[in-house]
Scaffold this active site. Structure first.
Site, PDB file in Angstrom:
ATOM      1  N   HIS A  11       1.539   5.222  -2.325  1.00 55.39           N
ATOM      2  CA  HIS A  11       1.372   6.393  -3.213  1.00 55.39           C
ATOM      3  C   HIS A  11       2.322   6.910  -3.478  1.00 55.39           C
ATOM      4  O   HIS A  11       2.753   7.914  -2.740  1.00 55.39           O
ATOM      5  CB  HIS A  11       0.073   7.274  -2.118  1.00 55.39           C
ATOM      6  CG  HIS A  11      -0.942   6.312  -1.302  1.00 55.39           C
ATOM      7  ND1 HIS A  11      -2.565   6.387  -2.494  1.00 55.39           N
ATOM      8  CD2 HIS A  11      -1.177   5.764  -0.500  1.00 55.39           C
ATOM      9  CE1 HIS A  11      -2.921   6.127  -1.726  1.00 55.39           C
ATOM     10  NE2 HIS A  11      -2.609   5.778  -0.487  1.00 55.39           N
ATOM     11  N   LEU A  12       2.420   6.514  -5.376  1.00 54.79           N
ATOM     12  CA  LEU A  12       3.796   6.951  -5.409  1.00 54.79           C
ATOM     13  C   LEU A  12       3.612   8.623  -6.659  1.00 54.79           C
ATOM     14  O   LEU A  12       4.528   9.282  -7.008  1.00 54.79           O
ATOM     15  CB  LEU A  12       4.819   5.948  -6.674  1.00 54.79           C
ATOM     16  CG  LEU A  12       5.120   4.741  -5.973  1.00 54.79           C
ATOM     17  CD1 LEU A  12       5.407   3.508  -7.343  1.00 54.79           C
ATOM     18  CD2 LEU A  12       5.903   5.416  -5.134  1.00 54.79           C
ATOM     19  N   HIS A  54       0.727  -1.173   0.324  1.00 55.35           N
ATOM     20  CA  HIS A  54      -0.268   0.083   0.154  1.00 55.35           C
ATOM     21  C   HIS A  54       0.683   0.972   0.275  1.00 55.35           C
ATOM     22  O   HIS A  54       1.169   1.591   0.873  1.00 55.35           O
ATOM     23  CB  HIS A  54      -0.892   0.387   1.647  1.00 55.35           C
ATOM     24  CG  HIS A  54      -1.910   1.036   1.284  1.00 55.35           C
ATOM     25  ND1 HIS A  54      -3.693   0.647   1.847  1.00 55.35           N
ATOM     26  CD2 HIS A  54      -2.272   2.261   1.118  1.00 55.35           C
ATOM     27  CE1 HIS A  54      -3.836   1.423   1.685  1.00 55.35           C
ATOM     28  NE2 HIS A  54      -3.296   2.742   0.773  1.00 55.35           N
ATOM     29  N   ASP A  98       0.970   2.499   3.492  1.00 50.35           N
ATOM     30  CA  ASP A  98       0.208   3.354   3.711  1.00 50.35           C
ATOM     31  C   ASP A  98       0.465   4.942   2.564  1.00 50.35           C
ATOM     32  O   ASP A  98      -0.124   5.797   3.614  1.00 50.35           O
ATOM     33  CB  ASP A  98      -1.672   3.632   4.115  1.00 50.35           C
ATOM     34  CG  ASP A  98      -2.215   4.738   3.674  1.00 50.35           C
ATOM     35  OD1 ASP A  98      -2.102   4.842   2.340  1.00 50.35           O
ATOM     36  OD2 ASP A  98      -3.194   5.001   4.044  1.00 50.35           O
ATOM     37  N   HIS A 127       2.723  14.153   0.918  1.00 48.96           N
ATOM     38  CA  HIS A 127       2.499  15.680   0.945  1.00 48.96           C
ATOM     39  C   HIS A 127       3.474  16.267   1.481  1.00 48.96           C
ATOM     40  O   HIS A 127       4.146  16.082   1.540  1.00 48.96           O
ATOM     41  CB  HIS A 127       1.223  15.952   1.598  1.00 48.96           C
ATOM     42  CG  HIS A 127       0.127  14.698   1.037  1.00 48.96           C
ATOM     43  ND1 HIS A 127      -1.137  14.858   0.255  1.00 48.96           N
ATOM     44  CD2 HIS A 127      -0.537  13.623   2.379  1.00 48.96           C
ATOM     45  CE1 HIS A 127      -2.048  14.258   0.668  1.00 48.96           C
ATOM     46  NE2 HIS A 127      -1.364  13.111   1.484  1.00 48.96           N
ATOM     47  N   ASP A 157      -8.758   3.189  -3.617  1.00 48.56           N
ATOM     48  CA  ASP A 157      -8.322   3.850  -2.395  1.00 48.56           C
ATOM     49  C   ASP A 157      -8.105   5.003  -2.253  1.00 48.56           C
ATOM     50  O   ASP A 157      -7.526   5.852  -3.521  1.00 48.56           O
ATOM     51  CB  ASP A 157      -6.677   2.905  -2.121  1.00 48.56           C
ATOM     52  CG  ASP A 157      -6.095   3.203  -1.069  1.00 48.56           C
ATOM     53  OD1 ASP A 157      -6.661   3.068  -0.108  1.00 48.56           O
ATOM     54  OD2 ASP A 157      -5.013   4.785  -0.662  1.00 48.56           O
TER      55      ASP A 157
HETATM   56  O1  DOR Z   1      -4.003   9.293   4.536  1.00 46.21           O
HETATM   57  C1  DOR Z   1      -4.299   9.335   3.276  1.00 46.21           C
HETATM   58  N1  DOR Z   1      -3.911   8.865   2.101  1.00 46.21           N
HETATM   59  N2  DOR Z   1      -5.435   7.954   3.683  1.00 46.21           N
HETATM   60  C2  DOR Z   1      -5.478   7.619   2.041  1.00 46.21           C
HETATM   61  O2  DOR Z   1      -6.800   7.105   2.086  1.00 46.21           O
HETATM   62  C3  DOR Z   1      -5.179   8.960   0.880  1.00 46.21           C
HETATM   63  C4  DOR Z   1      -4.239   8.922   1.247  1.00 46.21           C
HETATM   64  C5  DOR Z   1      -3.212  10.019  -0.425  1.00 46.21           C
HETATM   65  O3  DOR Z   1      -3.691   9.466  -1.457  1.00 46.21           O
HETATM   66  O4  DOR Z   1      -2.731  10.574   0.594  1.00 46.21           O
HETATM   67 ZN    ZN Z   2      -6.476   4.690   2.298  1.00 50.71          ZN
END
Ligand code: DOR
Ligand code: ZN
Length: 423
Positions: free
Chosen positions: A61-62, A59, A304, A308, A151
């Site tokens: 996020h790239l 899990h 996860d 950011h 997601d």
């Molecule tokens: O905290 C999160 N950030 N939860 C998510 O489900 C998405 C993720 C994101 O893409 O920033």
């Molecule tokens: Zn999620």
């Protein structure tokens, strides 16, 4: 001529064994293991600590395509390598959303050209993650997708989720669920608990997550399809999954390091860097997640990893986006919290961060054996170092773990026989 690693102990998670053996790598594969291998003709490298099968994070996020100011495939996979991960699954909530075979292929190819870690994309369930029309699961699988997920948001329609489970079942892929009922969660920023109340910030109740999990458990039973529950956070959800498994439902589940180690209180100290979705909840919820991980209700750990920018996170709790980075801290965090303290053995932790993720997502890897691909991580169990976000390979520095003193840091990561990270 091969690369011979000597001096370390090899961890075999399935056998729950640790052996002080040499290991030989030739042409990207493990070609021999044993107490004292012949050295002539090989490059001998003395390593200390433990050799693990490369960690696997299902899990991540790239952010590429579309949000490369937050992360790129290159920086994300370098961060993976630095965190000891040799394989990661990439979530589809990019811009555009990964909902076509072409986009899936592009992610795989880019990751291959960098070579830091293998990337397995997860394709969107619905077009644009809009929750309306299913994507072409068979074509996405053909292109390299290993699972389906919207997601970042929950699939609000039970009908669409049921159709997704049936379609995924027919091609043998898991559906990875971000469980969040918008009608219950909408507008919330933190766990609906005492801290949100104290701060006067709108909360996301546990039942927004638990109710959708309950729905999906029975949809999965009806469809006889593999349902994977992402980032489980409330105690009631852990109970529901435990009951579901006892009932024989075809389900698996993951938990994040932050839901195992932090609570709603963390936002008081770390502000928006502790804002994540699902939110950090109460200590009872956290303890239920730990119990769930120990008894196997929650199969595996996934980070996860959600980078950011500092600017976005500086906007304050209500304006900042959800998410925190995890790739470069998760192993030492859990090694320190659970292995050092004697709650889990090292092979047990590695099972939950490598072997089980491979099984659940049908990936090769997660074990060390002669003939297997040389995806390996060496960790140093002793040296204590602080988490230093400024030194991350990830573009994201948004972590609530800055300054923590941890041990169990990866010191060498080998991907397909190549050294991709070295401390
Ligand atoms: O905290 C999160 N950030 N939860 C998510 O489900 C998405 C993720 C994101 O893409 O920033
Ligand atoms: Zn999620």
């Amino acid at each position: 001529m091969g690369l011979l690693l000597t001096g370390a102990s090899i961890v075999f998670p399935k056998e729950k064994a640790i052996k002080k053996w040499d290991l030989l790598i030739e042409d990207g594969h493990i070609t021999a293991m044993g107490p004292a291998l012949t050295r002539s003709g090989h490059t001998v490298r003395v390593v200390e600590g433990y050799i693990l099968p490369g960690l696997i994070d299902v899990h991540v996020h790239l952010r590429e395509p579309g949000q490369i100011h937050k992360e790129t495939i290159e920086t994300g996979t370098r961060a993976a390598a630095a965190g000891g991960f040799t394989q990661i699954c990439a979530m589809p909530n990019t811009t555009p959303v990964l909902d076509t075979p072409e986009l899936i292929q592009e992610v795989v190819q880019k990751a291959n050209t960098y070579g830091y870690a293998t990337v397995h994309p997860i394709a969107a369930i619905s077009r644009g993650e809009q929750g309306e029309a299913l994507t072409d699961f068979a074509a996405l699988k053909q292109a390299g997708a290993v699972a389906l997920s919207d997601d970042g948001r929950g699939v609000q329609s039970a009908k669409l989720m049921f159709e997704a489970l049936l379609a995924a079942k027919s091609i043998g892929l898991p559906v990875a669920v971000h469980a969040e009922d918008n009608s219950l969660a909408k507008g919330g920023h933190l766990h609906a608990g005492k801290v949100a109340e104290e701060l006067g910030i709108r909360g996301i109740p546990s039942v927004a997550e638990t109710s959708m999990i309950a729905r999906d458990l029975w949809l999965a039973e009806e469809a006889k399809a593999h349902l994977h529950l992402c980032h489980v956070s409330p105690a009631a959800a852990v109970s529901a999954i435990r009951m579901g498994k006892a009932h024989g439902l075809p389900i698996t589940a993951e938990v994040t390091p932050h839901h195992l180690l932090l609570t709603e209180e963390s936002v008081k100290t770390f502000g928006a860097n502790a804002k994540v979705n699902p939110p950090l909840r109460s200590d009872d919820d956290r303890l239920a997640c730990v119990q769930g991980l120990l008894d196997g209700t929650l199969d595996l750990v996934a980070t996860d990893h959600a980078p950011h920018t500092d600017e976005e996170k500086a906007k304050g709790i209500e304006q900042a986006p959800f998410g925190l980075v995890g790739l470069e801290t998760s192993f030492p965090l859990l090694f320190t919290a659970f292995v050092k303290s004697g709650i889990l053995t090292l092979p047990e932790l590695v099972y939950k961060m490598s072997t089980r993720p491979a099984e659940v997502f049908h990936l090769s890897g997660g074990e060390i054996f002669v003939g297997g691909v040389a995806d390996l991580t060496v960790i140093d169990p002793e040296t204590v170092r602080q988490v230093n976000p400024a030194a991350f390979y990830s573009k994201g520095r948004n972590t609530p773990f800055a300054g923590r003193e941890l041990s169990g840091w990866p010191v060498l990561t080998i991907h397909h026989g190549q050294v991709v990270y070295e401390r």
